[in-house]
Design an enzyme around this catalytic site. Structure first.
Site, PDB file in Angstrom:
ATOM      1  CG  ASN A 157       2.834  -4.560 -14.324  1.00  0.00           C
ATOM      2  OD1 ASN A 157       3.744  -3.816 -14.654  1.00  0.00           O
ATOM      3  ND2 ASN A 157       1.636  -4.120 -13.995  1.00  0.00           N
TER       4      ASN A 157
ATOM      5  CG  HIS B 202      -2.252  -0.567   0.873  1.00  0.00           C
ATOM      6  ND1 HIS B 202      -2.876  -1.528   1.624  1.00  0.00           N
ATOM      7  CD2 HIS B 202      -3.053  -0.318  -0.173  1.00  0.00           C
ATOM      8  CE1 HIS B 202      -4.009  -1.833   1.054  1.00  0.00           C
ATOM      9  NE2 HIS B 202      -4.144  -1.122  -0.030  1.00  0.00           N
TER      10      HIS B 202
ATOM     11  CD  GLU C  63      -1.595  -9.812 -18.519  1.00  0.00           C
ATOM     12  OE1 GLU C  63      -1.450  -9.001 -17.608  1.00  0.00           O
ATOM     13  OE2 GLU C  63      -2.562 -10.613 -18.582  1.00  0.00           O
TER      14      GLU C  63
ATOM     15  CB  CYS D  62      -1.930  -1.293 -20.293  1.00  0.00           C
ATOM     16  SG  CYS D  62      -2.165  -3.064 -20.215  1.00  0.00           S
TER      17      CYS D  62
ATOM     18  NE  ARG E 148       2.274  -8.190 -10.887  1.00  0.00           N
ATOM     19  CZ  ARG E 148       1.249  -7.733 -11.607  1.00  0.00           C
ATOM     20  NH1 ARG E 148       0.753  -8.478 -12.589  1.00  0.00           N
ATOM     21  NH2 ARG E 148       0.744  -6.559 -11.387  1.00  0.00           N
TER      22      ARG E 148
HETATM   23  C1  PEP Z   1       0.294  -6.256 -16.386  1.00  0.00           C
HETATM   24  O1  PEP Z   1       0.405  -7.433 -16.063  1.00  0.00           O
HETATM   25  O2  PEP Z   1       1.246  -5.567 -16.834  1.00  0.00           O
HETATM   26  C2  PEP Z   1      -0.996  -5.562 -16.254  1.00  0.00           C
HETATM   27  C3  PEP Z   1      -1.166  -4.356 -16.752  1.00  0.00           C
HETATM   28  O3  PEP Z   1      -1.982  -6.200 -15.565  1.00  0.00           O
HETATM   29  P1  PEP Z   1      -2.014  -6.309 -13.953  1.00  0.00           P
HETATM   30  O4  PEP Z   1      -0.934  -5.417 -13.422  1.00  0.00           O
HETATM   31  O5  PEP Z   1      -3.368  -5.903 -13.561  1.00  0.00           O
HETATM   32  O6  PEP Z   1      -1.730  -7.755 -13.760  1.00  0.00           O
HETATM   33 MG    MG Z   2      -1.372  -8.576 -15.670  1.00  0.00          MG
END
Ligand code: PEP
Ligand code: MG
Length: 550
Positions: free
Chosen positions: A436, A186, A413, A484, A447
């Site tokens: 990500n 957070h 992804e 994104c 992650r």
């Molecule tokens: C990602 O995996 O980069 C993504 C944008 O989705 P999230 O962070 O919601 O998994």
């Molecule tokens: Mg993702």
């Protein structure tokens, strides 16, 4: 001890210079002693303390608004959790003091969340904060919190409670440095939303004494201790450059040669839309629908979903809004979709995989989106998360079209999707790269796990090469390929992404100004040259240096 430089995970890109002020020590653990008083009285005192803490957290939330309010409301709900109340009461009736019962009950619950790992483990800190506030209330002492100071300071703490982070006085707190926490804690989420430079997970942070001069450089994750005058001058210059970038007039994203790069935003709630529009969002590149339903026990109705999506789309008339189908699983469990226990949930039944198993939930969501598409004049695009190949792409695109959606695509992804980008783009209307997860899966590094955070670097040339495959395939098929993930919010990396063939960038609204300013400094030819240099590197650090030296 000689502390020249400490390191952690930087949140955001900014820099701050200032003197350290440490968070006061937490309230000590209540002793295990026999209760002298009456159990009923002790129970009443605890109930009143929990109610007071909940009311205080709710009031702070109302004052803070935005994402902070959600965090504080969630903490207030923890204080009113019936399971916890029952556990505390049982402990008091068994002879414990009220303070000790609160401590033990919260501690047990906290441990349970920590054992669950991922997103749940990061919520455990919030529980600890609620316990401390309750014990402080029972003792009649002030709740632990951010220290007061007449001059601005760099706040150093073991970790920050959401209540503290949410209400930070931005005129006083120049930066945050915490010993604990990962990039998704957070502290990190709120610091990013408030544009405070922050570095989390800094071993040795608590050795910094009050009054020590530091430079906090979130872009490198370094805390420079007792900097010399050249280092301070360099940091001041970067702070001024950033301030100039932020106050620059808002324009559409474009390179120096006029090449358009639309700058979109990542949102998790329609309430965030007006703020994003104010910062110049040209549309939405990722709406994370699962954030609307994290607490829901049953699948949301078509009507309630349609209402939420319509509110979102209405904020962007004539603009592109990319909505993602529910991305449940791993760190974002949804009670009505994900129930199985998995050893490796990030590699499990998540994203499109689980939606395919529970197709009616997916059909309902796409039907609600079609309703919102028809009710507004935004340009709705819909995409699926965690897609592996062209067969899965075809499944999702076919279903989307059957239910009347205009533009249907997938997220990149999983590395397999990038490797098969040409096949995927023959089927999908567009691809949006979630860097990500793409980084997590390419480098095989969870992650959520602090111990492998250094692998979670989207600058790694392996990730960049996969992005290039996607960019090339998009170019060949003449279809858009956006990014994104958090990578799009890193201004230097954003340039490289454009050089790799990415057509739009979507990020947290607070990052728009920095990325806009950086893009305006390079031509497409220069961006392509930086991308080529980064692709030739053998490490993430090497790619950064190579891109910067072009
Ligand atoms: C990602 O995996 O980069 C993504 C944008 O989705 P999230 O962070 O919601 O998994
Ligand atoms: Mg993702």
């Amino acid at each position: 001890m000689d502390l020249h430089e400490l390191h952690g995970v930087g949140v955001g890109r900014s820099v701050a210079v200032g003197t350290v002020l440490r968070m006061p020590d937490p309230i000590p653990e209540p002793p295990v002693t026999e209760r002298n008083g009456d159990a009923a009285e002790e129970n009443d005192a605890v109930t009143a303390a929990l109610a007071a803490v909940a009311a205080d957290l709710t009031a702070r939330g109302v004052k803070a608004g935005g994402p902070a309010q959600e965090v504080l409301d969630a903490a207030a709900q923890m204080a009113q959790d019936p399971m916890l109340a029952e556990d505390i009461s049982t402990r008091i009736n068994d002879g414990s003091t009220g303070e000790r019962a609160v401590f033990d009950a919260f501690h047990t619950f906290q441990k349970m969340l920590t054992d669950l790992g991922g997103y749940m483990a990061e919520r455990a800190t919030d529980l600890g904060d609620v316990a401390q506030r309750t014990i402080a209330h029972l003792r009649g002492v002030p709740a632990p919190g951010v220290p007061e100071s007449d001059v601005p300071f760099v706040l150093v703490a073991a970790d920050l409670a959401p209540a503290d982070t949410a209400l930070l006085d931005l005129n006083k707190v120049l930066a945050l440095v915490t010993r604990d926490g990962g990039p998704t804690s957070h502290t990190a989420i709120l610091a990013r939303a408030k544009s405070i430079p922050a570095i989390v997970g800094v071993a040795g942070a608590l050795d910094l004494a009050d009054g020590t001069m530091v430079i906090v450089d979130a872009s490198t994750g370094a805390v420079i201790v007792d900097p010399d005058s050249d280092q301070i001058a360099d940091a001041q210059r970067r702070i001024e450059e950033r301030a100039a970038a932020i106050s620059a007039p808002i324009t559409n994203g474009a390179l120096a040669d006029g090449t358009s790069v639309p700058l979109l935003v990542n949102l998790g709630n329609p309430d965030e839309a007006p703020g994003a529009v104010e910062l110049g969002a040209e549309g939405v590149g990722l709406f994370r629908t699962e954030f609307l339903f994290l607490g829901a026990q049953t699948a949301p109705s078509v009507e309630s979903q349609q209402a939420s999506y319509t509110t979102l789309l209405q904020a962007f008339p004539g603009k592109k809004v990319v909505v993602r189908a529910l991305d449940a699983g791993a760190d974002k469990p949804l009670a009505f979709l994900t129930d199985a226990h998995e050893e490796n949930p990030a590699l499990g039944l998540r994203g499109l995989r689980v939606l395919r198993v529970k197709e009616q939930i997916l059909r309902d969501q796409l039907t609600a989106l079609k309703g919102a598409q028809d009710a507004t004049d935004a340009d709705l695009w819909v995409m699926a998360p965690m897609v592996s190949d062209a067969e899965e792409t075809e499944y999702f695109v076919r279903l989307g079209r059957e239910l009347g959606l205009n533009t249907v695509g997938v997220m990149a992804e999983v590395p397999s999707l990038a490797v098969l980008a040409d096949q995927v783009l023959a089927v999908a209307d567009f691809v949006s790269i979630g860097t990500n997860d793409l980084t997590q899966y390419t480098l095989a590094a969870d992650r959520m796990l602090g111990s492998v955070a250094s692998y979670q670097d989207p600058w790694h040339p392996s990730v960049l090469r996969l992005i290039k495959m996607l960019g090339d395939a998009g170019n060949a098929a003449n279809k858009p390929v956006g990014v994104c993930g958090e990578a799009a919010a890193d201004p230097q990396l954003a340039v490289v992404l454009v050089g790799l063939g990415v057509t739009t960038l979507s990020m947290t609204p607070a990052a728009l100004a920095d990325v806009r300013a950086e893009l305006a400094t390079v031509t497409l030819e220069q961006a392509t040259a930086r991308a080529a240099a980064a692709l030739g590197a053998s490490t993430a650090a090497g790619a950064r240096t190579a891109a910067a030296s072009v």
